[in-house]
Scaffold this motif. Structure first.
Motif: not given
Length: 276
Positions: A62, A65, A71, A77, A80, A86, A90-91, A94
């Motif tokens: 995190e 991120a 990133l 990216k 991640l 993850t 977050v994922s 993204l």
């Protein structure tokens, strides 16, 4: 510097290259990893080195991120979003920034949690109408089963009329035909697709004639519930279905009335005469 001394970057590289599952503690303490993940000078290479660790704690992911400099890299990216630890919050946001084939790559990654794969597939499916025919063909052949199933409904049109003449039917249904060959496509996905209101006559005909799918009993039963199955195929598929089950299928079927009537007459003709 002595052999025993180690710079921060060297320690990070050693931590990244160490086995992901080990009884010994990591070279860098969690606090050091957090500082490294937050470092605005963190490079792409070291961000990727961190993300190679399958045991990387979620709090460090995190923090990484939030590191906009690290990133900036497309590779970082994707790494991640693809990391098994993850968090979904977050994922998934993204992934919305990714190009078509980057989404496919994440959805097919064996390290991505199942719920994230579903969310990424949903993003990809929502974009299908906006991508090129070449991209749709590639997705039909190589993407997940859910994406392939969505592309079974892909039939090229001219204006509002579906192309069905003999000269252009192959071109008009090429994405759909490619999706039928996708190795990740499953029987349940095919059944769901042919039963959808948006399923075209071209899809029903293609599945009914397909060497792999047309032999499956459950798919034959599903095709008998559609509105587009030909009389010849309906008669063929109905022969192996017991009369009571066929009668039940036809009750819920969208087949034209004249085809239903002929199938029902077949049931009556094959039934044993009533005893007096």
């Amino acid at each position: 510097m002595s052999d025993r001394e180690m710079s921060k970057d060297e320690a990070l590289e050693e931590a990244a290259q160490s086995p992901t599952v080990s009884a010994s503690p990591p070279t860098l303490a969690t606090a050091d990893l957090l500082r490294t993940a937050a470092d605005p000078a963190l490079t792409e290479d070291f961000a990727l080195a961190l993300l190679k660790r399958a045991d990387l704690p979620p709090e460090i992911i995190e923090q990484l991120a939030k590191n906009t400099n690290a990133l900036k890299s497309r590779k970082a990216k994707i790494a991640l979003a693809s990391h098994p630890r993850t968090p979904r919050h977050v994922s998934v946001p993204l992934a919305r920034q990714f190009y078509t084939f980057d989404l496919m790559k994440v959805a097919l990654s064996p390290t991505v949690p199942a719920d994230v794969k579903v969310a990424v597939d949903d993003i990809l499916i929502s974009r299908l109408k906006t991508v090129t025919i070449g991209e749709r063909l590639t997705l039909a052949r190589r993407a997940s089963g859910r994406v392939a199933a969505a592309l079974l409904l892909d039939v090229e049109t001219i204006g509002t009329k579906i192309i069905f003449d003999a000269k252009t039917v192959a071109r008009g249904t090429r994405v759909m035909q490619a999706a039928l060959e996708n190795p990740r496509l499953t029987e349940s996905l095919v059944i769901h697709s042919v039963l959808r209101p948006a399923a075209s006559a071209a899809l029903v005909h293609a599945v009914a004639q397909h060497a792999k799918w047309s032999c499956r009993r459950e798919i034959r039963a599903a095709l008998l519930r559609t509105e587009h199955l030909s009389l010849a195929r309906a008669l063929e598929f109905s022969h192996e279905i017991p009369g009571p089950l066929l009668n039940e299928l036809l009750t819920a079927s969208r087949l034209p009335a004249q085809i239903k009537d002929q199938l029902l007459r077949g049931i009556q003709a094959s039934s044993p005469p009533a005893r007096g």
